[in-house]
Design a protein around this motif. Sequence first.
Motif, short mmCIF file in Angstrom:
data_model
loop_
_atom_site.label_atom_id
_atom_site.label_comp_id
_atom_site.label_asym_id
_atom_site.label_seq_id
_atom_site.Cartn_x
_atom_site.Cartn_y
_atom_site.Cartn_z
N VAL A 1 0.84 -1.21 0.00
CA VAL A 1 0.00 0.00 0.00
C VAL A 1 0.87 1.25 0.00
N LEU B 1 0.88 3.99 -3.04
CA LEU B 1 0.52 5.40 -2.86
C LEU B 1 1.66 6.34 -3.24
N ALA C 1 -4.55 1.27 -4.13
CA ALA C 1 -3.56 2.33 -3.99
C ALA C 1 -2.78 2.53 -5.29
N SER D 1 -2.92 5.97 -7.58
CA SER D 1 -1.74 6.75 -7.98
C SER D 1 -1.67 6.90 -9.49
N PHE E 1 -10.64 3.05 -4.99
CA PHE E 1 -10.81 2.37 -3.70
C PHE E 1 -12.08 1.52 -3.64
#
Length: 251
Positions: free
Chosen positions: A38, A42, A95, A99, A122
Amino acid sequence: MASNTKYPTLLIKKKMNIKRHIPNSITCCNLISGCIAVFYGLTYNMDAALLWIAIGAGFDFFDGMSARLLGVSSPIGKELDSLADVVTFGVAPSAMVFSELGVMPYPPCIDTMREYLPFVAFTIAAFSALRLAKFNLDERQTTSFIGLPTPANALFWGALLTGAGDVIESSTYMVPVILAGICLTNWLLIAEIPMFALKFKQWGWKGNQIKYIFILSCIPLLAIFRLAAFSIIIAWYVILSAIVSKQDHKE
C-alpha cells in the motif's frame, strides 16, 4: 514420580501452543506485506508495490498449507486471513490504481474531475472485501471459485500498471478505459461465475484438461509480453472459466 511426568506434559503443551501460532504468524506476514505494498502503491512505486503483493500472495499460500499440515485450523485464523487478504489484494491494488489515475492525462471533458476520479480506485478494496466475505460463507467454493479470486484481481491490476504503464499514460482516452476496467473487475469479484482452481487431485490428463490447457497457453504469453502478460493471463483465465461454465450448463 508425579513431578517428573509433569515436565514432559508441559513441554508437549508448549510445543502445541507454538504450533498453533505458526499459521497465524504467516498470515500476519501477509498483512505486513500488504501494508508495505500500500505504501509503495501510494508513492507511485509500482514495481515495489507489485513485488510486495506477490510476497503477500506467497505468505497467503503457505498459511493455509501450514494450517492443514499442522492440523491447527481455527475460526480466528480464517478471519485473520480474510483481513490480511483485504489489505494485500484489495487496498494495495486500489492504492496503485489511485496513484496511476493521479498522473494520467485526462480528456478535456472530464479534466475538471481530476481531483476526485482517482478515489474511484478504492472501490476495488470494497468489492474485494465483499468477495472475501462471500467466500467465507459460501460452501460451494471448496474445489473451485465463484467469482474472480482477489489475488488474481490484484495481480491483474499490478501487472497491468507495472508492465503497461507507458501505454496507459500515453493517451487521454485511457482514463475512461481504466474506470471501465475498475467497474468490470469489481463486478467479476462478486459475479456468480464459476471459475476453476489450479488444484490437482491427480496429475492425469482426464479431469485436468482445462487446467493443463490454461497452463500451457500461459507459456507463450509470458515469453512475449513478460510482466504485462500476467494481466493478459488473468483475463484469459476469466474468459476460459466462462466458456467452461457455459459448456457445463449446456450439458
